[in-house]
Scaffold this motif. Structure first.
Motif, PDB file in Angstrom:
ATOM      1  N   VAL A   1       5.837 -23.168 -14.789  1.00 20.02           N
ATOM      2  CA  VAL A   1       6.736 -22.028 -14.972  1.00 20.02           C
ATOM      3  C   VAL A   1       8.060 -22.287 -14.255  1.00 20.02           C
ATOM      4  O   VAL A   1       9.139 -21.994 -14.787  1.00 20.02           O
ATOM      5  CB  VAL A   1       6.082 -20.727 -14.445  1.00 20.02           C
ATOM      6  CG1 VAL A   1       7.100 -19.593 -14.386  1.00 20.02           C
ATOM      7  CG2 VAL A   1       4.905 -20.348 -15.329  1.00 20.02           C
TER       8      VAL A   1
ATOM      9  N   PHE B   1       5.707 -13.167 -12.299  1.00 12.03           N
ATOM     10  CA  PHE B   1       4.650 -14.029 -12.840  1.00 12.03           C
ATOM     11  C   PHE B   1       3.533 -14.210 -11.807  1.00 12.03           C
ATOM     12  O   PHE B   1       2.342 -14.204 -12.168  1.00 12.03           O
ATOM     13  CB  PHE B   1       5.210 -15.390 -13.243  1.00 12.03           C
ATOM     14  CG  PHE B   1       4.195 -16.246 -13.947  1.00 12.03           C
ATOM     15  CD1 PHE B   1       3.948 -16.086 -15.297  1.00 12.03           C
ATOM     16  CD2 PHE B   1       3.466 -17.201 -13.248  1.00 12.03           C
ATOM     17  CE1 PHE B   1       2.988 -16.855 -15.951  1.00 12.03           C
ATOM     18  CE2 PHE B   1       2.514 -17.982 -13.891  1.00 12.03           C
ATOM     19  CZ  PHE B   1       2.277 -17.806 -15.249  1.00 12.03           C
TER      20      PHE B   1
ATOM     21  N   LEU C   1       7.589  -9.389 -18.226  1.00 15.41           N
ATOM     22  CA  LEU C   1       7.914 -10.773 -18.590  1.00 15.41           C
ATOM     23  C   LEU C   1       8.170 -10.923 -20.085  1.00 15.41           C
ATOM     24  O   LEU C   1       8.942 -11.796 -20.505  1.00 15.41           O
ATOM     25  CB  LEU C   1       6.784 -11.707 -18.145  1.00 15.41           C
ATOM     26  CG  LEU C   1       6.632 -11.831 -16.620  1.00 15.41           C
ATOM     27  CD1 LEU C   1       5.310 -12.499 -16.266  1.00 15.41           C
ATOM     28  CD2 LEU C   1       7.802 -12.607 -16.022  1.00 15.41           C
TER      29      LEU C   1
ATOM     30  N   PHE D   1       6.762 -17.221 -22.423  1.00 13.19           N
ATOM     31  CA  PHE D   1       5.588 -16.665 -21.769  1.00 13.19           C
ATOM     32  C   PHE D   1       4.501 -16.293 -22.776  1.00 13.19           C
ATOM     33  O   PHE D   1       3.313 -16.495 -22.517  1.00 13.19           O
ATOM     34  CB  PHE D   1       5.976 -15.439 -20.941  1.00 13.19           C
ATOM     35  CG  PHE D   1       6.657 -15.793 -19.645  1.00 13.19           C
ATOM     36  CD1 PHE D   1       6.001 -16.557 -18.692  1.00 13.19           C
ATOM     37  CD2 PHE D   1       7.949 -15.364 -19.377  1.00 13.19           C
ATOM     38  CE1 PHE D   1       6.620 -16.890 -17.491  1.00 13.19           C
ATOM     39  CE2 PHE D   1       8.576 -15.692 -18.190  1.00 13.19           C
ATOM     40  CZ  PHE D   1       7.913 -16.466 -17.241  1.00 13.19           C
TER      41      PHE D   1
END
Length: 298
Positions: free
Chosen positions: A93, A118, A137, A151
């Motif tokens: 990420v 996250f 997100l 995501f």
């Protein structure tokens, strides 16, 4: 399961299956070298292992997000639940957040904010808490290159593999990362591939006194992780040290330092390059005086 690179001079990767015993200790179950890190190579490795061992007793497998490893494990450990390493999830990420899209990058404040959301999704202990972070997100822009799309397509479609919620019912023995295996590979590289390669034959060929001198130099280079600043000129490395400059031949048979001049044995400068190039010490390149069986020795 995981592989590590640069384990021999042929460029092969070394793969391990590592288990945890009833004392909480690491137990390497099997290993193999491979030139190609393909699903086919890993499948063959696991096929041989599962033909000789009971794979049904394995309840959980953990890897990074390597598709070849995941597909092979799910094929040969069908009764085990596969999960992803938390460390590698966060690392992946972070790599996406640092990526520029159309030449534009995110501000540090924006990156920190998204990382925090996250992480909260990763470690959420209730469905409600997870859904709250997920929705935040998924509202990060629109389009194929947006963070929302990233995501959704990379993480929320496989949420049980990486979330704390998805593994709270699994017998993970407290393992949420591949850190045990990473440390195991680190030990192999640091001890066997760097220091032990040097003494495969040389230690047996020279006197105990001579070996004690060489071993001391090996220890200085490896334990202190010495790195020299040098320039290669023709057949010589010009090495700049704190107080002196030394000249070491590129074939690693001679050095102008005092230790080599006094003993004719591999000095720390020669050992530095031997380790860097993953070479062994060749006995015939140094003073014959120290060889076992030399008339001067007996």
């Amino acid at each position: 399961m995981d592989g590590t690179y640069d384990t021999n001079n042929l460029g092969f990767s070394l793969y391990h299956l590592l288990g945890v015993d009833n004392n909480g200790e690491n137990q390497p179950l099997t290993q193999f070298f491979t030139k190609t890190e393909t699903k086919e190579a890993i499948v063959e490795f696991l096929r041989i292992f599962t033909e000789n061992n009971d794979a049904s007793i394995t309840k959980v497998t953990i890897t990074d997000k390597d598709c070849s490893e995941i597909a092979a494990l799910e094929e040969y450990f069908p009764e085990a639940t596969h999960i992803l390493c938390h460390f590698h999830v966060l690392k992946a990420v972070d790599a996406r957040l640092n990526k520029k899209v159309d030449g534009k990058g995110l501000t540090e404040q924006c990156k920190d904010e998204i990382r925090e959301h996250f992480r909260k999704a990763l470690y959420a202990e209730t469905d409600a808490a997870f859904e709250h972070e997920k929705q935040h997100l998924l509202n990060q822009g629109k389009g194929e290159e947006s963070l929302s799309s990233y995501f959704q397509l990379n993480w929320f479609n496989i949420a049980p593999k990486w979330t704390t919620l998805g593994r709270r019912h699994l017998p993970t023995f407290g393992n949420n990362t591949t850190n045990r295996l990473e440390r195991f590979h680190h030990i192999i590289k640091e001890i066997f591939l760097k220091t032990k390669r040097l003494d495969l034959d040389y230690q047996r060929k020279i006197s105990p006194f001579a070996w004690s001198l060489v071993a001391e130099k090996i220890g200085i280079v490896t334990k202190k992780k010495i790195s020299y600043s040098y320039i290669q000129k023709d057949e010589v490395y010009d090495i700049k040290s704190r107080n002196y400059n030394y000249r070491t031949r590129t074939d690693l048979t001679k050095c102008t330092c005092q230790f080599f001049s006094n003993y004719g044995l591999p000095c720390r400068h020669i050992i530095f390059f031997l380790i860097k190039d993953k070479k062994e010490i060749e006995a015939n390149c140094f003073s014959q005086h120290w060889l076992v069986g030399c008339p001067e020795y007996v």
